[in-house]
Motif scaffolding. Structure first.
Motif, mmCIF file in Angstrom:
data_model
loop_
_atom_site.group_PDB
_atom_site.id
_atom_site.type_symbol
_atom_site.label_atom_id
_atom_site.label_comp_id
_atom_site.label_asym_id
_atom_site.label_seq_id
_atom_site.Cartn_x
_atom_site.Cartn_y
_atom_site.Cartn_z
ATOM 1 N N PHE A 293 4.494 5.909 -2.750
ATOM 2 C CA PHE A 293 3.534 4.956 -3.305
ATOM 3 C C PHE A 293 2.849 5.541 -4.540
ATOM 4 O O PHE A 293 2.632 4.836 -5.536
ATOM 5 N N ALA B 248 5.100 5.273 -7.549
ATOM 6 C CA ALA B 248 5.260 3.867 -7.944
ATOM 7 C C ALA B 248 4.001 3.354 -8.631
ATOM 8 O O ALA B 248 4.072 2.636 -9.637
ATOM 9 N N LEU B 249 2.830 3.738 -8.101
ATOM 10 C CA LEU B 249 1.573 3.307 -8.704
ATOM 11 C C LEU B 249 1.403 3.922 -10.088
ATOM 12 O O LEU B 249 0.923 3.258 -11.013
ATOM 13 N N GLU C 80 3.110 1.813 -12.618
ATOM 14 C CA GLU C 80 2.400 0.570 -12.937
ATOM 15 C C GLU C 80 1.163 0.832 -13.788
ATOM 16 O O GLU C 80 0.835 0.062 -14.690
ATOM 17 N N THR D 185 4.681 -2.112 0.337
ATOM 18 C CA THR D 185 4.120 -1.666 -0.945
ATOM 19 C C THR D 185 3.562 -0.257 -0.849
ATOM 20 O O THR D 185 3.769 0.574 -1.738
ATOM 21 N N ALA E 223 -1.671 -4.031 -10.296
ATOM 22 C CA ALA E 223 -0.604 -3.076 -9.996
ATOM 23 C C ALA E 223 -0.101 -3.247 -8.571
ATOM 24 O O ALA E 223 1.110 -3.229 -8.316
ATOM 25 N N LEU F 85 3.607 -4.491 -7.246
ATOM 26 C CA LEU F 85 4.407 -3.652 -6.357
ATOM 27 C C LEU F 85 4.794 -4.363 -5.066
ATOM 28 O O LEU F 85 5.562 -3.807 -4.281
#
Length: 453
Positions: free
Chosen positions: A76, A79-80, A83, A121, A353, A357
């Motif tokens: 996570f 991925a964050l 974004e 997510t 964001a 996701l």
């Protein structure tokens, strides 16, 4: 991969300087005696602590469960980062661990599609019970190496603080469920503090912000911006993280001197560069350099220096497998390091964001957080209105100070509004009307918009 204490600290927080995560110890935020009444009824207001009548649990979880959660948080986090880094020319600092922890508390009340979307997510690897127990175990594992007050003989030489605090703030008369409150009290040390958002939203916002400021040594002074708390707010979930650590091998301030730094857009500036000859773990992989800077205590900063001209490509390719590959490639080495001294703060909403996701449903009227409420109550379910995040970092010759906080604000869902699709592409009338009296102040028609340009 065998997970040891050092791996947990390094992985749970990702890399503080390069990626903005930070790992902290957990503090049981239960200084006040909890009321036997967990919610609702004539519950007191003005921040009085209410909680299910339970103690913080000490769960026994397997190494596999702990490793799976660390990998999930890391997934996570990366991925964050992707974004949040859309504005490529802006410095970013965040604690995805803080965001994940705050949303884990909200997830305790999520059901159905909302529960599934949030788990996907946030890369939660476990079911409800195991996830919260494992977060609890991770927090308590991080807590183990934080020295108690007065334990250090030379406080200046070994200053090392890791602190996490969680709290939930609810409307005094809202029917929060005992099971939900018990889960948060048992696993996050978060008692319910009741506030009157309906009658006094600004004092409530100020009280939450004051709590965050206190928990972060005043580094995060206004997590919730003006207007973020209002009469419809029913619940705010907060996490605060504070980190202070000296380098194991400090830089000599006399060796710091100005040097050039080339920004992503090619512009050059002059910044104070710290210099040190050190022995540490280092790797050069495909032209990218990785270097570890250990702190006093059980934490390390990892600096990733992508090859010239390859910053975006390196950042976009960084996933959990690539992270493991780079860290495992490091080996004992010695050499010279020049690192800029820096200090800055980032403050932003994470809502867009998170929606991008995959957890958009949590922000809509279709959100299902019925697990937060008493099952026999007719109060509307809640939805997440926004997720606010604020993070601060300062890196100098002595070490690093960092703080972050996350606030999840929640409001009741409402009946979906009627939708429409109007295209004014033919003659029409229009009026300008006084709202109070209904008087038509102006009235007109447009029969040829082309002539009205």
């Amino acid at each position: 991969m065998t997970t040891n204490r050092r791996d947990v600290l390094a992985l749970a927080g990702i890399t503080m300087a390069a990626l903005g995560g930070c790992t902290m110890t957990d503090t049981d935020d239960t200084d006040s005696e909890p009321s036997p009444e967990p919610s609702g009824g004539d519950a007191p207001i003005d921040g009085q602590l209410l909680s299910a009548d339970v103690d913080r649990a000490a769960p026994a979880v397997s190494d596999d469960a702990l490793e799976a959660l660390v990998d999930g948080v890391n997934t996570f986090s990366l991925a964050l980062l992707g974004e949040l880094a859309d504005d490529e020319e802006t410095n970013h600092f965040a604690s995805p661990y803080s965001v994940s922890l705050a949303l884990a508390m909200a997830w305790a009340g999520a059901r159905g599609e909302t529960e599934t979307a949030m788990a996907d997510t946030l890369a939660f690897p476990h079911d409800q019970q195991q996830l919260h127990e494992t977060f609890n175990a991770l927090s308590q594992s991080l807590e183990e190496d934080t020295p108690a007050d007065g334990d250090d003989e030379d406080e200046d030489a070994t200053e090392f603080t890791l602190r996490i605090a969680n709290a939930i703030w609810g409307q005094a008369d809202y029917p929060f469920g005992d099971a939900f409150l018990e889960t948060l009290a048992r696993n996050y040390g978060a008692g319910l503090r009741t506030l009157d958002f309906e009658a006094a939203p600004e004092p409530a916002r100020a009280e939450i912000n004051d709590w965050v400021a206190e928990e972060t040594e005043d580094k995060i002074e206004e997590l919730l911006p003006e207007g973020s708390v209002h009469g419809d707010t029913k619940l705010v979930l907060t996490n605060a993280i504070y980190f202070l650590a000296n380098w194991a091998n400090q830089f000599d301030e006399d060796e710091t001197e100005d040097g050039p730094f080339t920004a992503l857009d090619g512009s050059e500036s002059t910044v104070p560069m710290m210099h040190q000859h050190l022995r540490t773990r280092y790797a050069a992989v495909d032209g990218h350099q990785v270097l570890e800077l250990p702190y006093e205590g059980d934490a390390t900063m990892v600096v990733f220096l992508p090859a010239a001209g390859e910053f975006e490509a390196f950042r976009d390719s960084l996933d959990v497998d690539r992270l493991d590959e780079l860290l495992e490639a490091t080996a004992d080495a010695s050499g010279d390091l020049a690192l800029p001294r820096f200090e800055f703060e980032s403050s932003f909403s994470v809502r867009d964001a998170l929606a991008a996701l995959g957890m958009e449903v949590a922000f809509t009227n279709q959100a299902d957080f019925t697990g937060m409420l008493e099952s026999d109550e007719s109060a509307p379910s809640l939805m997440i209105e926004d997720v606010y995040h604020d993070a601060y970092v300062a890196v100098d010759e002595e070490g690093t100070e960092a703080a972050a906080a996350t606030g999840v604000t929640m409001v009741p869902t409402s009946a979906p509004a009627e939708t429409f699709d109007v295209t004014v592409d033919r003659p029409f009338l229009f009026a300008i009307r006084d709202d109070e009296t209904g008087s038509l102040l102006f009235l007109g028609q447009v029969v040829d918009a082309g002539e009205a340009q």
